[in-house]
Structure formats: structure tokens, C-alpha cells
Design a protein around this motif. Sequence first.
Motif, PDB file in Angstrom:
ATOM      1  N   HIS A  36       8.948   3.156 -16.468  1.00 17.76           N
ATOM      2  CA  HIS A  36       8.018   2.545 -15.518  1.00 17.76           C
ATOM      3  C   HIS A  36       7.846   1.040 -15.768  1.00 17.76           C
ATOM      4  O   HIS A  36       6.797   0.603 -16.251  1.00 17.76           O
ATOM      5  N   ARG A  51       4.006  -4.843  -9.469  1.00 14.96           N
ATOM      6  CA  ARG A  51       3.684  -3.418  -9.304  1.00 14.96           C
ATOM      7  C   ARG A  51       4.595  -2.577 -10.196  1.00 14.96           C
ATOM      8  O   ARG A  51       5.684  -3.004 -10.562  1.00 14.96           O
ATOM      9  N   THR A  52       4.105  -1.364 -10.494  1.00 10.48           N
ATOM     10  CA  THR A  52       4.881  -0.407 -11.279  1.00 10.48           C
ATOM     11  C   THR A  52       5.950   0.227 -10.395  1.00 10.48           C
ATOM     12  O   THR A  52       5.684   0.531  -9.223  1.00 10.48           O
ATOM     13  N   VAL A  53       7.134   0.423 -10.940  1.00  9.96           N
ATOM     14  CA  VAL A  53       8.183   1.179 -10.236  1.00  9.96           C
ATOM     15  C   VAL A  53       8.839   2.148 -11.228  1.00  9.96           C
ATOM     16  O   VAL A  53       8.576   2.084 -12.434  1.00  9.96           O
ATOM     17  N   VAL A  54       9.671   3.017 -10.702  1.00  7.08           N
ATOM     18  CA  VAL A  54      10.479   3.908 -11.548  1.00  7.08           C
ATOM     19  C   VAL A  54      11.882   3.304 -11.649  1.00  7.08           C
ATOM     20  O   VAL A  54      12.463   2.915 -10.638  1.00  7.08           O
ATOM     21  N   TYR A  68      14.231   2.469  -6.328  1.00  7.06           N
ATOM     22  CA  TYR A  68      14.142   3.005  -4.964  1.00  7.06           C
ATOM     23  C   TYR A  68      12.781   2.624  -4.378  1.00  7.06           C
ATOM     24  O   TYR A  68      11.772   2.620  -5.079  1.00  7.06           O
ATOM     25  N   THR A  69      12.781   2.355  -3.086  1.00  2.00           N
ATOM     26  CA  THR A  69      11.506   1.989  -2.460  1.00  2.00           C
ATOM     27  C   THR A  69      11.505   2.312  -0.980  1.00  2.00           C
ATOM     28  O   THR A  69      12.524   2.754  -0.419  1.00  2.00           O
ATOM     29  N   ASP A  70      10.352   2.076  -0.352  1.00  2.61           N
ATOM     30  CA  ASP A  70      10.205   2.260   1.090  1.00  2.61           C
ATOM     31  C   ASP A  70      10.559   0.936   1.768  1.00  2.61           C
ATOM     32  O   ASP A  70       9.997  -0.116   1.424  1.00  2.61           O
ATOM     33  N   SER A  73       7.832  -1.390   2.862  1.00  2.00           N
ATOM     34  CA  SER A  73       6.831  -1.891   1.907  1.00  2.00           C
ATOM     35  C   SER A  73       6.854  -3.417   1.830  1.00  2.00           C
ATOM     36  O   SER A  73       7.849  -4.073   2.147  1.00  2.00           O
ATOM     37  N   ALA A  74       5.746  -3.960   1.361  1.00  2.00           N
ATOM     38  CA  ALA A  74       5.598  -5.416   1.295  1.00  2.00           C
ATOM     39  C   ALA A  74       6.655  -6.043   0.386  1.00  2.00           C
ATOM     40  O   ALA A  74       7.159  -7.139   0.664  1.00  2.00           O
ATOM     41  N   LYS A  75       7.005  -5.343  -0.686  1.00  2.00           N
ATOM     42  CA  LYS A  75       7.967  -5.941  -1.624  1.00  2.00           C
ATOM     43  C   LYS A  75       9.313  -6.208  -0.961  1.00  2.00           C
ATOM     44  O   LYS A  75       9.992  -7.181  -1.288  1.00  2.00           O
TER      45      LYS A  75
END
Length: 189
Positions: A36, A51-54, A68-70, A73-75
Motif C-alpha cells: 500500500h 492517496r493510498t493505492v495497491v 489499477y484505478t478508475d 478518478s481525479a488522479k
Amino acid sequence: MSADPHPWARTLEGLHAQAWARLGRGVHDRHATARHPTLATVSAEGRPQARTVVLRGVERGSATLQVYTDLQSAKVAELRASPFAAVHVWDSGAHLQIRLQAEVTILSGVASAAIWAQLPQHGRSAYGSAPAPGAPVPAALDYSKTPDPSAFAILSLAVTEVDLLHLGTDHRRARFRRASGWSGEWLVP
Ligand SMILES: Cc1cc2nc3c(=O)[nH]c(=O)nc-3n(C[C@H](O)[C@H](O)[C@H](O)COP(=O)(O)O)c2cc1C
């Protein structure tokens, strides 16, 4: 006198190799600290966002990480405007702070389809929401999550710089740059 628990910290190559090994452990071991990391980007207003990610993938050969992300999303919007990110891990077991700088490529659609096909059903629900992540809602649960392959994105981080701080009996800090062939140099901690 007890033996040094971290002899790898005494050489540049040892330190560098240990950092990549710890990052790699984060991908395969859900209990590893590097599972994380904190991912930082810069907003359109020039403000830092963390922000935290995997951590989903690590490859030392190409010095790349995957997250991986959406896509909504703002990032992702931030990375489209400014493709630079920083990654931070404090691995307390190794007494090692890992700070990375990276240039990010956003993979979606056809480019992320093969990975999407391999995701378990429960893993897919993190990608696809109505309204979009970060949108204001009248009440806390006024949203729905529907797995959506078109909302799935892979962030591919090409690491450009690695800054390592080891807090052993002695403190050592080193920097490694892609542009210098990862040769490394010691820095004052
Ligand atoms: C333990 C943990 C793991 C997370 N993993 C991810 C992740 O892998 N990808 C992701 O996009 N967001 C992840 N999140 C959520 C992000 O921290 C963040 O809240 C979300 O992505 C929205 O960030 P943004 O608005 O800056 O894009 C995770 C959060 C936590 C607490």
C-alpha cells in the motif's frame, strides 16, 4: 556485538536491490508494507495530492510499477494534465524509506482489456461507479458500483529516480537515476 541485520545497506547496489525486492514483495504479499504505497500527483492548480493505492506490478528490469484505478478518478485527470507522480513507502521492517519519481502512462480500453479479463469478479467492482468517484452526493451511500471495463485503467509508472533512506545504527541515503544508468550516489541523510 550483534550482527548487522541489514548488511545490504552498506553498498549502493545492495541498497538498490533491497528496495526493488521490497517493492516486489508488495505485489505478491498482501501483508507487506509496500502493498500500500502512497501515490502523489499534482492537481491542475499545482497542488500536491496524495492517496493510498495497491501495488499491482513491479518490474526492476524496466523500472516500472503498475497501479489499477478508475478512469473517472481525479488522479487520472491530474495525470493527463501532468504525467508526473511520486511514490512513497516506509518499510519499517527494513528500516527503509523508499521515494520514487515516475512518469505515468495511462492504459485503458484495448490496452487494459487483457488484465481486466483476468480480474476476479469481486476485484472488478472497484472500477465503475455512478456518479463518478469524488462527485458530491446528498447522502453517504447515494452511489452505485457496477463493474465497468471502460472505467478500468492501469497506471504504468516508469520510475525515473529512486531515493532511499536507511535508518540503521548508521543512517545512509542514496539516489539512483534512470538517466545515469541507475549507478547511484550517496547523499547526506
Ligand atoms: C488501503 C487502500 C487501498 C487503495 N487502493 C487503491 C487503488 O489501488 N487504486 C485506486 O485508484 N484507489 C485506491 N484506493 C483509494 C484511493 O486512496 C483514493 O481514495 C481514490 O482512488 C480516489 O483518489 P483521487 O480522487 O485522488 O483519484 C485505496 C485506498 C485505501 C485506503
